[in-house]
Design an enzyme around this catalytic site. Structure first.
Site, short mmCIF file in Angstrom:
data_model
loop_
_atom_site.label_atom_id
_atom_site.label_comp_id
_atom_site.label_asym_id
_atom_site.label_seq_id
_atom_site.Cartn_x
_atom_site.Cartn_y
_atom_site.Cartn_z
N SER A 1 2.59 -13.57 2.30
CA SER A 1 3.73 -13.08 0.57
C SER A 1 3.91 -11.55 1.11
O SER A 1 3.90 -11.17 2.69
CB SER A 1 2.36 -13.03 -0.40
N ASN A 2 3.06 -10.05 0.25
CA ASN A 2 4.14 -9.28 -0.32
C ASN A 2 3.01 -8.37 -0.87
O ASN A 2 2.44 -8.86 -0.94
CB ASN A 2 5.83 -8.79 -0.08
N ARG A 3 3.76 -6.97 -0.59
CA ARG A 3 3.02 -6.14 -0.94
C ARG A 3 2.80 -5.77 -2.67
O ARG A 3 2.44 -4.66 -3.54
CB ARG A 3 2.38 -4.68 -0.42
#
Ligand code: C5P
Length: 213
Positions: free
Chosen positions: A21-23
């Site tokens: 995933s990412n931030r």
């Protein structure tokens, strides 16, 4: 008007307990949804997993993966006047989902990645598109160049660029600084401000663009 807004990250499952995933916090997309609702518009908010509460009055569709988000966006296009794709969709996903938790004792796995489908580009490519299409570009460098490439490649009506390299701006932050790039080679800067304030301005600008398009 009816807005369709995507927000937040997506999660691409590796096995039942792990994902890529990412931030993205979803704050910008949720602020946009709130601003559109406050201005009296209808909002379909298609959201990846986030830790913030959805604005009251939005029709929220919760999704997990990029594939889910792609399907949810395409299933909710009826009557949309303005689509703003704010989500930080994962660019890559594991080529294969492993049904059982990968065991540490089996050694370090190598995970083959494949591209996810680009939702923004898929909307830009629709021949019978009746809505204004805006995307985001989160860049650490060459903001204008990269935003303009996206504008052309993904056939959008606007790309909203934000510089995510500056401290306190962009991802996870409550503030942002935006530049709106348009196909006529013009651009408009919305200087550093809380995301809620920027969202308000952006909703006004997008409505004006929709009316002249
Ligand atoms: O190419 P890049 O990921 O930087 O493009 C960002 C824009 O494209 C954002 O508006 C994002 O929501 C959208 N996007 C998408 N589907 C993807 C990747 C990006 O809709 N698979």
């Amino acid at each position: 008007m009816k807005f369709l807004i995507t927000a937040g990250p997506t999660r691409e499952a590796i096995d039942p307990v792990r994902f890529i995933s990412n931030r993205s916090s979803g704050k910008m997309g949720y602020a946009l949804a709130q601003a559109a609702l406050d201005a009296g518009h209808d909002v379909v908010l298609i959201s990846g997993p986030v830790a913030i509460t959805a604005p009251r009055g939005a029709h929220v569709v919760n999704v997990i993966s990029a594939d889910d988000m792609y399907d949810a966006v395409h299933a909710n296009l009826a009557g949309v006047d303005i689509a703003v794709l704010c989500a930080a969709v994962a660019d890559f996903k594991p080529a294969r989902y492993v049904e059982r938790k990968i065991k540490k004792r089996d050694g370090i796995p190598s995970i083959e990645l494949i591209s996810t489908r680009d939702i923004l580009a898929s909307l830009g490519a629709l021949s019978e598109k009746k809505f204004l299409l805006a995307g985001f570009a989160a860049e650490t460098n060459d903001l204008e160049k990269n935003a303009r490439i996206k504008l052309t490649k993904k056939q959008c009506d606007a790309i909203i660029g934000n510089n995510v390299s500056a401290p306190g701006l962009g991802f996870e932050s409550d503030e942002n600084e935006l530049t709106i790039f348009l196909p006529d080679q013009t651009s408009r800067v919305l200087p550093r401000a809380p995301k809620a304030e920027l969202a308000k301005s952006l909703v006004k600008i997008l409505c004006a663009l929709q009316q002249i398009s």
